[in-house]
Design an enzyme around this catalytic site. Structure first.
Site, PDB file in Angstrom:
ATOM      1  N   GLN A   1      -4.694  -5.248   6.531  1.00  0.00           N
ATOM      2  CA  GLN A   1      -5.695  -6.355   5.817  1.00  0.00           C
ATOM      3  C   GLN A   1      -5.802  -7.793   6.550  1.00  0.00           C
ATOM      4  O   GLN A   1      -6.264  -8.299   6.257  1.00  0.00           O
ATOM      5  CB  GLN A   1      -5.444  -6.386   4.653  1.00  0.00           C
ATOM      6  CG  GLN A   1      -5.651  -5.238   3.493  1.00  0.00           C
ATOM      7  CD  GLN A   1      -7.072  -4.770   3.465  1.00  0.00           C
ATOM      8  OE1 GLN A   1      -7.853  -5.492   3.710  1.00  0.00           O
ATOM      9  NE2 GLN A   1      -7.116  -3.439   3.329  1.00  0.00           N
TER      10      GLN A   1
ATOM     11  N   HIS B   1       0.867  -1.189   0.015  1.00  0.00           N
ATOM     12  CA  HIS B   1      -0.039   0.055  -0.049  1.00  0.00           C
ATOM     13  C   HIS B   1       1.000   1.167   0.188  1.00  0.00           C
ATOM     14  O   HIS B   1       2.110   1.246   0.522  1.00  0.00           O
ATOM     15  CB  HIS B   1      -1.040  -0.094   1.295  1.00  0.00           C
ATOM     16  CG  HIS B   1      -1.853   0.834   1.527  1.00  0.00           C
ATOM     17  ND1 HIS B   1      -1.873   2.126   1.754  1.00  0.00           N
ATOM     18  CD2 HIS B   1      -3.238   0.996   1.276  1.00  0.00           C
ATOM     19  CE1 HIS B   1      -2.913   2.792   1.856  1.00  0.00           C
ATOM     20  NE2 HIS B   1      -3.679   1.832   1.395  1.00  0.00           N
TER      21      HIS B   1
ATOM     22  N   ASP C   1       3.015  -4.887   7.830  1.00  0.00           N
ATOM     23  CA  ASP C   1       2.018  -4.161   7.511  1.00  0.00           C
ATOM     24  C   ASP C   1       0.690  -5.215   7.648  1.00  0.00           C
ATOM     25  O   ASP C   1       0.308  -5.964   6.886  1.00  0.00           O
ATOM     26  CB  ASP C   1       1.852  -3.356   6.260  1.00  0.00           C
ATOM     27  CG  ASP C   1       0.575  -2.562   5.950  1.00  0.00           C
ATOM     28  OD1 ASP C   1      -0.559  -3.034   6.650  1.00  0.00           O
ATOM     29  OD2 ASP C   1       0.477  -1.839   4.913  1.00  0.00           O
TER      30      ASP C   1
ATOM     31  N   LYS D   1     -10.287  -1.283  10.176  1.00  0.00           N
ATOM     32  CA  LYS D   1     -10.528  -2.434   9.208  1.00  0.00           C
ATOM     33  C   LYS D   1     -10.590  -3.791  10.340  1.00  0.00           C
ATOM     34  O   LYS D   1     -10.722  -4.836   9.750  1.00  0.00           O
ATOM     35  CB  LYS D   1      -9.224  -2.609   8.611  1.00  0.00           C
ATOM     36  CG  LYS D   1      -9.142  -1.599   7.530  1.00  0.00           C
ATOM     37  CD  LYS D   1      -7.767  -1.691   6.662  1.00  0.00           C
ATOM     38  CE  LYS D   1      -7.289  -0.612   5.868  1.00  0.00           C
ATOM     39  NZ  LYS D   1      -8.006   0.086   4.980  1.00  0.00           N
TER      40      LYS D   1
ATOM     41  N   CYS E   1      -4.883   2.945  -3.629  1.00  0.00           N
ATOM     42  CA  CYS E   1      -3.443   3.070  -2.765  1.00  0.00           C
ATOM     43  C   CYS E   1      -2.197   1.989  -2.994  1.00  0.00           C
ATOM     44  O   CYS E   1      -1.653   1.879  -2.247  1.00  0.00           O
ATOM     45  CB  CYS E   1      -3.783   3.521  -1.482  1.00  0.00           C
ATOM     46  SG  CYS E   1      -4.997   4.784  -1.323  1.00  0.00           S
TER      47      CYS E   1
HETATM   48  N1  PMP Z   1      -1.752  -1.114   4.367  1.00  0.00           N
HETATM   49  C1  PMP Z   1      -2.730  -1.670   3.832  1.00  0.00           C
HETATM   50  C2  PMP Z   1      -2.396  -3.021   3.157  1.00  0.00           C
HETATM   51  C3  PMP Z   1      -4.023  -1.072   3.617  1.00  0.00           C
HETATM   52  O1  PMP Z   1      -4.984  -1.922   3.034  1.00  0.00           O
HETATM   53  C4  PMP Z   1      -4.109   0.119   4.130  1.00  0.00           C
HETATM   54  C5  PMP Z   1      -6.002   0.498   4.058  1.00  0.00           C
HETATM   55  N2  PMP Z   1      -6.476   0.575   2.782  1.00  0.00           N
HETATM   56  C6  PMP Z   1      -3.214   0.703   4.762  1.00  0.00           C
HETATM   57  C7  PMP Z   1      -1.916   0.348   4.987  1.00  0.00           C
HETATM   58  C8  PMP Z   1      -3.584   2.137   5.480  1.00  0.00           C
HETATM   59  O2  PMP Z   1      -4.437   2.166   6.633  1.00  0.00           O
HETATM   60  P1  PMP Z   1      -5.069   3.194   7.086  1.00  0.00           P
HETATM   61  O3  PMP Z   1      -5.403   4.307   6.026  1.00  0.00           O
HETATM   62  O4  PMP Z   1      -6.006   2.801   8.262  1.00  0.00           O
HETATM   63  O5  PMP Z   1      -3.869   3.990   8.022  1.00  0.00           O
END
Ligand code: PMP
Length: 482
Positions: free
Chosen positions: A276, A196, A273, A299, A437
Site C-alpha cells: 500500500q 494483511h 510489506d 497497486k 484480508c
Molecule cells: N499487503 C497489503 C498491505 C495489501 O493491501 C495487499 C493487497 N490488498 C497485499 C499485501 C497482497 O497483495 P497481492 O494480492 O497483490 O499479492
C-alpha cells in the site's frame, strides 16, 4: 528520480518503453487499445452519463462538504493523471465512474495499456535463452524493468530485485526460502496486528513446519503499532519482524525505519510489506535498512500478476531456491545440478515478461510526476475527505494514527458494509466492503467487516463530494429504497 529510459539505449518502439530503433516498427493501432465496455452497462463516452436512469439522478453537491475550504493542489493537478487513464472516463450504472477502490487495485494509464499491446504486437519472445534478436530484445526489456524497480525502491543494484507475482508471492518466497533455512523451535516471528493476511498466513505456515512462533504486535486504540509493546516483545529469540509500510485497512504508516533499527539490535531481520505504500510516498529501502521489501505492480498502476521483492544482497545470496525449473539453473545432470546466481535463482520458469514491460511503463508514468507534490496532494485530499465524511450522520472512520495514507475505512450506523457498497455502486462509486484480508485489524475494533474508500493521485475533491452526497442520501433514504 529518473527511471532509466530504455529507449535512449536504442531499444524502444513508440508505446513500448524499450523497443524502437532496433529495426522494429510500432504496432498498428496500438494507440487505440481501450477496454471494451458492454453497451447496456457503461459507455466510454462521458457524454452518455446524461442517460442516467430517472431513479438514480446524479448526486448533487454534498451538503456540508460544500462548506469546506477548497482543496489547493500544491504543485500537482489530479487532472494531469486522470487524462491518461481511459477507464476513469467510463460510466457505471449511468454515472461517471468514481473509483475509490485503489487499495484493492489501481487503474492503468494508457501508457501501460499501449505498452502491453505493443509488446505483444511487436516484441514478444521468451527471455534469457535463444540466440535471436527477439530474445535479446525481450531480455533487455525485462532487465531494464529490474533496473527501474531497483531505482524506484532505492536498491543498490538491480540484482537485489526478484520478480514475483505480487506481494503475496514475495512474502511466501521469503517464508519458504529464508524462513525454512533460518527458523527453528523457539524462534519468534513478530507480526503486527494490522498486517494483511498475506503477511500473517505465510508466517503461520512456516512457523508450523519449523516449530517457531508467530507473535502479534498489538495496536493502540488509534490503530498505530504499540511501540512499547513492540520493544518488550523483541528478544534474542526474535528472528524476523513483519510489518506493513502502510496498512490497507487503517491507513497507518508505522515508523518502519525506527522499528527496523530496533529489530536489528536483536539480530532480527525485517520484512516490510510495501503493497500500500509504494503508490503513496517515495520509498528508499537502503534508508529504511529493510532486509526485505515487497510490493505488487497492480497497486502501482501496472498490470496484475507482477510484483517485486527486494532483499539485501548478502541475504539474497544466502537464500536457497524455493521452486525448481528452467531459468534458475546453470547446468542439470542426474548426478549434480548447479544453479544460476540470484536473482535468477529465485525466478524459476518463464517470468511474466509482459507484466515487467507494463511495470516499467507504469514506473515511467508515475515517476514523471513530482512525487513529493503527489504525496502533499493526497494528504490534502485525505484531510478534505475526513472533514467531508464527518458530515455524514452515523459515520465513523477507523484508525487515527498520526501518519496515514489516504485510506478511509468506515462504518455507518444502521447499514451493513455490503449494503453501503451496493448503494454507492448505483451512483457509479466503487468502494470496498468486507474484511479487507485484515481480519485481526478489524477485530481490534470489534468488527468483522467495514466499508473502505481508498484514494489515489487521480481522485478529486469532487469525487469525495459525490461519495459524501451518496452516503447522506443513503442515511436519509426510506428502508424500501435501500
Ligand atoms: N499487503 C497489503 C498491505 C495489501 O493491501 C495487499 C493487497 N490488498 C497485499 C499485501 C497482497 O497483495 P497481492 O494480492 O497483490 O499479492
Amino acid at each position: 528520480m529518473t527511471i532509466p529510459d530504455v529507449t535512449a539505449r536504442g531499444l524502444g518502439v513508440p508505446g513500448v518503453p524499450g523497443l524502437s530503433g532496433a529495426g522494429v516498427t510500432a504496432v498498428p493501432g496500438s494507440t487505440a487499445v481501450l477496454p471494451t465496455v458492454p453497451a447496456n452497462s457503461a459507455s466510454a463516452d462521458p457524454a452518455s452519463a446524461d442517460s442516467a436512469p430517472a431513479d438514480s439522478a446524479p448526486p448533487a453537491a454534498a451538503p456540508g462538504a460544500g462548506a469546506l475550504p477548497q482543496l489547493q493542489p500544491p504543485g500537482f493537478s489530479p487532472e494531469s493523471a486522470r487524462r491518461d487513464i481511459p477507464i476513469l472516463h467510463r460510466t457505471v450504472n449511468g454515472h461517471p465512474l468514481v473509483w475509490l477502490d485503489n487499495g484493492a487495485t489501481t487503474q492503468k494509464p494508457r501508457q501501460v495499456i499501449e505498452a502491453l499491446g505493443a509488446y505483444y504486437g511487436a516484441a514478444n519472445s521468451n527471455i534469457h535463452r535463444g540466440a535471436h534478436t527477439m530474445a535479446r530484445e525481450a531480455t533487455q526489456m525485462y532487465e531494464a524493468g529490474r533496473s527501474a524497480v531497483a531505482e524506484f525502491l532505492g536498491a543498490g543494484s538491480p540484482d537485489d530485485i526478484v520478480f514475483v507475482r505480487g506481494t503475496t508471492e514475495a512474502i511466501n518466497l521469503v517464508a519458504q526460502s529464508w524462513g525454512r533455512a533460518n527458523l527453528g523451535p523457539g524462534d519468534d516471528i513478530l507480526v503486527a496486528v494490522l498486517e494483511h493476511h498475506s503477511d500473517i498466513v505465510p508466517w503461520q505456515l512456516i512457523a508450523k513446519e519449523t516449530r517457531a512462533r508467530v507473535v502479534p504486535i498489538p495496536l493502540t486504540p488509534e490503530g498505530a503499532i504499540d511501540q512499547d509493546a513492540y520493544a518488550d516483545l523483541l528478544s534474542s529469540r526474535t528472528q524476523l519482524v513483519a510489518v506493513s509500510h502502510a496498512s490497507n485497512v487503517l491507513g497507518t504508516v508505522p515508523p518502519v525505519k525506527e522499528m527496523t533499527a530496533l529489530a536489528h539490535r536483536y539480530g532480527a531481520k525485517v520484512l516490510v510489506d510495501g503493497a500500500q505504500a509504494v503508490a503513496h510516498f517515495p520509498v528508499d529501502v537502503q534508508d529504511l535498512d529493510a532486509d526485505f521489501y515487497a510490493f505488487s505492480g497492480h497497486k502501482l498502476f501496472a498490470p496484475t500478476g507482477i510484483g517485486a521483492l527486494y532483499a539485501k544482497p548478502e541475504i539474497l545470496r544466502s537464500m536457497r531456491p524455493w521452486q525448481g525449473g528452467g531459468n534458475m539453473i546453470e547446468s542439470v545432470d542426474f548426478s549434480r545440478t548447479t544453479f544460476a546466481p540470484v536473482p535468477h535463482l529465485l525466478e524459476a520458469g518463464t517470468g511474466h515478461i509482459s507484466g515487467v514491460v507494463g511495470l516499467l511503463a507504469a514506473l515511467n508514468w508515475f515517476t514523471s510526476f513530482d512525487r513529493e507534490a503527489v504525496a502533499a496532494y493526497e494528504s490534502a485530499l485525505m484531510t478534505y475527505a475526513q472533514q467531508a465524511l464527518s458530515t455524514v450522520p452515523g459515520l465513523e472512520v477507523l484508525g487515527s494514527a498520526p501518519e496515514r495514507i489516504a485510506v478511509l475505512t468506515f462504518t455507518l450506523a444502521g447499514q451493513d458494509p455490503a449494503g453501503i457498497a451496493d448503494w454507492l455502486d448505483r451512483d457509479g462509486i466503487a468502494i470496498r466492503a468486507g474484511h479487507h484480508c485484515a481480519q485481526p485489524a478489524l477485530a481490534h475494533y470489534g468488527l468483522e467487516s467495514a466499508a473502505r474508500a481508498s484514494l489515489a493521485l487521480y481522485n478529486t475533491s469532487e469525487e469525495v463530494d459525490q461519495l459524501v452526497t451518496s452516503l447522506r442520501r443513503l442515511q436519509e433514504a426510506p428502508e424500501e429504497v435501500r
